[in-house]
Structure formats: structure tokens, C-alpha cells
Design a protein around this motif. Structure first.
Motif, PDB file in Angstrom:
ATOM      1  N   ARG A  59       0.821  -1.217   0.000  1.00  0.00           N
ATOM      2  CA  ARG A  59       0.000   0.000   0.000  1.00  0.00           C
ATOM      3  C   ARG A  59       0.852   1.264   0.000  1.00  0.00           C
ATOM      4  O   ARG A  59       0.370   2.334  -0.368  1.00  0.00           O
ATOM      5  CB  ARG A  59      -0.933   0.007   1.210  1.00  0.00           C
ATOM      6  CG  ARG A  59      -1.928  -1.122   1.153  1.00  0.00           C
ATOM      7  CD  ARG A  59      -3.329  -0.625   1.132  1.00  0.00           C
ATOM      8  NE  ARG A  59      -4.255  -1.700   0.855  1.00  0.00           N
ATOM      9  CZ  ARG A  59      -5.251  -2.052   1.631  1.00  0.00           C
ATOM     10  NH1 ARG A  59      -5.435  -1.407   2.765  1.00  0.00           N
ATOM     11  NH2 ARG A  59      -6.047  -3.020   1.290  1.00  0.00           N
ATOM     12  N   LEU A  60       2.128   1.143   0.423  1.00  0.00           N
ATOM     13  CA  LEU A  60       3.039   2.288   0.381  1.00  0.00           C
ATOM     14  C   LEU A  60       3.623   2.506  -1.011  1.00  0.00           C
ATOM     15  O   LEU A  60       4.379   3.447  -1.223  1.00  0.00           O
ATOM     16  CB  LEU A  60       4.170   2.105   1.398  1.00  0.00           C
ATOM     17  CG  LEU A  60       3.760   2.197   2.863  1.00  0.00           C
ATOM     18  CD1 LEU A  60       4.937   1.867   3.758  1.00  0.00           C
ATOM     19  CD2 LEU A  60       3.212   3.576   3.188  1.00  0.00           C
ATOM     20  N   GLY A  61       3.300   1.615  -1.942  1.00  0.00           N
ATOM     21  CA  GLY A  61       3.708   1.824  -3.319  1.00  0.00           C
ATOM     22  C   GLY A  61       4.724   0.839  -3.859  1.00  0.00           C
ATOM     23  O   GLY A  61       5.073   0.914  -5.035  1.00  0.00           O
ATOM     24  N   LEU A  62       5.227  -0.059  -3.043  1.00  0.00           N
ATOM     25  CA  LEU A  62       6.122  -1.086  -3.569  1.00  0.00           C
ATOM     26  C   LEU A  62       5.316  -2.094  -4.370  1.00  0.00           C
ATOM     27  O   LEU A  62       4.136  -2.287  -4.120  1.00  0.00           O
ATOM     28  CB  LEU A  62       6.837  -1.810  -2.422  1.00  0.00           C
ATOM     29  CG  LEU A  62       7.906  -1.034  -1.677  1.00  0.00           C
ATOM     30  CD1 LEU A  62       8.437  -1.868  -0.524  1.00  0.00           C
ATOM     31  CD2 LEU A  62       9.044  -0.657  -2.597  1.00  0.00           C
ATOM     32  N   GLY A  63       5.947  -2.751  -5.300  1.00  0.00           N
ATOM     33  CA  GLY A  63       5.275  -3.794  -6.055  1.00  0.00           C
ATOM     34  C   GLY A  63       5.038  -5.011  -5.179  1.00  0.00           C
ATOM     35  O   GLY A  63       5.569  -5.122  -4.072  1.00  0.00           O
ATOM     36  N   ALA A  64       4.251  -5.929  -5.678  1.00  0.00           N
ATOM     37  CA  ALA A  64       3.911  -7.119  -4.896  1.00  0.00           C
ATOM     38  C   ALA A  64       5.150  -7.935  -4.561  1.00  0.00           C
ATOM     39  O   ALA A  64       5.340  -8.359  -3.417  1.00  0.00           O
ATOM     40  CB  ALA A  64       2.909  -7.971  -5.662  1.00  0.00           C
ATOM     41  N   ASN A  65       6.024  -8.157  -5.534  1.00  0.00           N
ATOM     42  CA  ASN A  65       7.219  -8.955  -5.305  1.00  0.00           C
ATOM     43  C   ASN A  65       8.131  -8.308  -4.276  1.00  0.00           C
ATOM     44  O   ASN A  65       8.587  -8.957  -3.334  1.00  0.00           O
ATOM     45  CB  ASN A  65       7.970  -9.170  -6.619  1.00  0.00           C
ATOM     46  CG  ASN A  65       9.122 -10.119  -6.467  1.00  0.00           C
ATOM     47  OD1 ASN A  65       9.006 -11.151  -5.816  1.00  0.00           O
ATOM     48  ND2 ASN A  65      10.249  -9.779  -7.066  1.00  0.00           N
ATOM     49  N   HIS A  66       8.383  -7.008  -4.421  1.00  0.00           N
ATOM     50  CA  HIS A  66       9.267  -6.330  -3.479  1.00  0.00           C
ATOM     51  C   HIS A  66       8.650  -6.222  -2.088  1.00  0.00           C
ATOM     52  O   HIS A  66       9.359  -6.251  -1.087  1.00  0.00           O
ATOM     53  CB  HIS A  66       9.673  -4.964  -4.019  1.00  0.00           C
ATOM     54  CG  HIS A  66      10.688  -5.058  -5.103  1.00  0.00           C
ATOM     55  ND1 HIS A  66      10.332  -5.037  -6.432  1.00  0.00           N
ATOM     56  CD2 HIS A  66      12.031  -5.218  -5.074  1.00  0.00           C
ATOM     57  CE1 HIS A  66      11.417  -5.154  -7.169  1.00  0.00           C
ATOM     58  NE2 HIS A  66      12.465  -5.281  -6.366  1.00  0.00           N
ATOM     59  N   SER A  67       7.348  -6.106  -2.008  1.00  0.00           N
ATOM     60  CA  SER A  67       6.692  -6.082  -0.696  1.00  0.00           C
ATOM     61  C   SER A  67       6.886  -7.408   0.030  1.00  0.00           C
ATOM     62  O   SER A  67       7.200  -7.432   1.220  1.00  0.00           O
ATOM     63  CB  SER A  67       5.201  -5.801  -0.853  1.00  0.00           C
ATOM     64  OG  SER A  67       4.981  -4.547  -1.420  1.00  0.00           O
ATOM     65  N   LEU A  68       6.710  -8.503  -0.688  1.00  0.00           N
ATOM     66  CA  LEU A  68       6.889  -9.830  -0.082  1.00  0.00           C
ATOM     67  C   LEU A  68       8.353 -10.074   0.276  1.00  0.00           C
ATOM     68  O   LEU A  68       8.658 -10.623   1.341  1.00  0.00           O
ATOM     69  CB  LEU A  68       6.368 -10.908  -1.025  1.00  0.00           C
ATOM     70  CG  LEU A  68       4.865 -10.881  -1.270  1.00  0.00           C
ATOM     71  CD1 LEU A  68       4.503 -11.777  -2.441  1.00  0.00           C
ATOM     72  CD2 LEU A  68       4.109 -11.292  -0.023  1.00  0.00           C
ATOM     73  N   LEU A  69       9.266  -9.659  -0.593  1.00  0.00           N
ATOM     74  CA  LEU A  69      10.690  -9.835  -0.304  1.00  0.00           C
ATOM     75  C   LEU A  69      11.125  -9.008   0.900  1.00  0.00           C
ATOM     76  O   LEU A  69      11.882  -9.492   1.740  1.00  0.00           O
ATOM     77  CB  LEU A  69      11.524  -9.448  -1.527  1.00  0.00           C
ATOM     78  CG  LEU A  69      11.458 -10.391  -2.709  1.00  0.00           C
ATOM     79  CD1 LEU A  69      12.126  -9.757  -3.920  1.00  0.00           C
ATOM     80  CD2 LEU A  69      12.109 -11.717  -2.367  1.00  0.00           C
ATOM     81  N   LEU A  70      10.656  -7.769   0.987  1.00  0.00           N
ATOM     82  CA  LEU A  70      11.020  -6.924   2.117  1.00  0.00           C
ATOM     83  C   LEU A  70      10.469  -7.492   3.415  1.00  0.00           C
ATOM     84  O   LEU A  70      11.162  -7.511   4.442  1.00  0.00           O
ATOM     85  CB  LEU A  70      10.513  -5.498   1.893  1.00  0.00           C
ATOM     86  CG  LEU A  70      10.877  -4.485   2.965  1.00  0.00           C
ATOM     87  CD1 LEU A  70      12.385  -4.392   3.155  1.00  0.00           C
ATOM     88  CD2 LEU A  70      10.306  -3.120   2.617  1.00  0.00           C
TER      89      LEU A  70
END
Length: 89
Positions: A59-70
Motif C-alpha cells: 500500500r506504500l507503493g512497492l510492487g507485490a514482489n518487493h513487498s513480499l521480499l522486504l
């Protein structure tokens, strides 16, 4: 503890893949928009904490893949720091 947290976090960043690399990751990425365990997104038990933690970054604007990785990297680094802290008690 903070040194172990930082070391674990920083050593995992270069290993991030550029895209989702397995079916489970794809189901979790799809679950960021459409979380419904009844239809298998993601597969049971649903990884409720993982998906909703990643949804914060999504929701902060990262993509789905990067959100899961982070999310995975933060939980991993937190575990390293906490295991060190427990070992020093």
C-alpha cells in the motif's frame, strides 16, 4: 543485536530475485489484492501475518514482489537479532 539484524538484512538484499520465482510466491502476490483462503489465494493456512505484513509495504507503493521480499527479509533479520539476544541471556 542491532549488528546481527543489520548484517542479516544487508546480506540478503543482493539475493533478491527480480520477479516471483515459484507458484507459492505468485499465490502470495495475488493475495495482496485478493486474500481468500477458501479459493486458495494463498493456499491454506493462508499465511495471514505474512500477507498482511506485506500488504503494508504494498500500500506504500512497492510492487507485490518487493513487498513480499522486504517482509521476508525483515522477519529473517529480526529472527537473527532475537536469536542473538536470547543467546546472550
Amino acid at each position: 543485536m542491532l549488528a546481527f539484524f543489520a548484517a542479516c538484512f544487508l546480506t540478503r538484499l543482493p539475493l533478491w530475485p527480480g520477479m516471483v520465482t515459484n507458484p507459492d510466491g505468485a499465490e502470495c502476490a495475488f493475495a495482496l489484492d485478493h486474500f481468500n483462503v477458501a479459493v486458495g489465494h494463498p493456499h491454506p493456512p493462508g499465511y495471514l501475518l505474512y500477507v498482511y505484513s506485506a500488504k503494508v509495504f504494498y500500500r506504500l507503493g512497492l510492487g507485490a514482489n518487493h513487498s513480499l521480499l522486504l517482509t521476508s527479509t525483515l522477519f529473517s533479520a529480526l529472527a537473527c537479532g532475537l536469536i542473538y539476544a536470547l543467546g546472550t541471556l
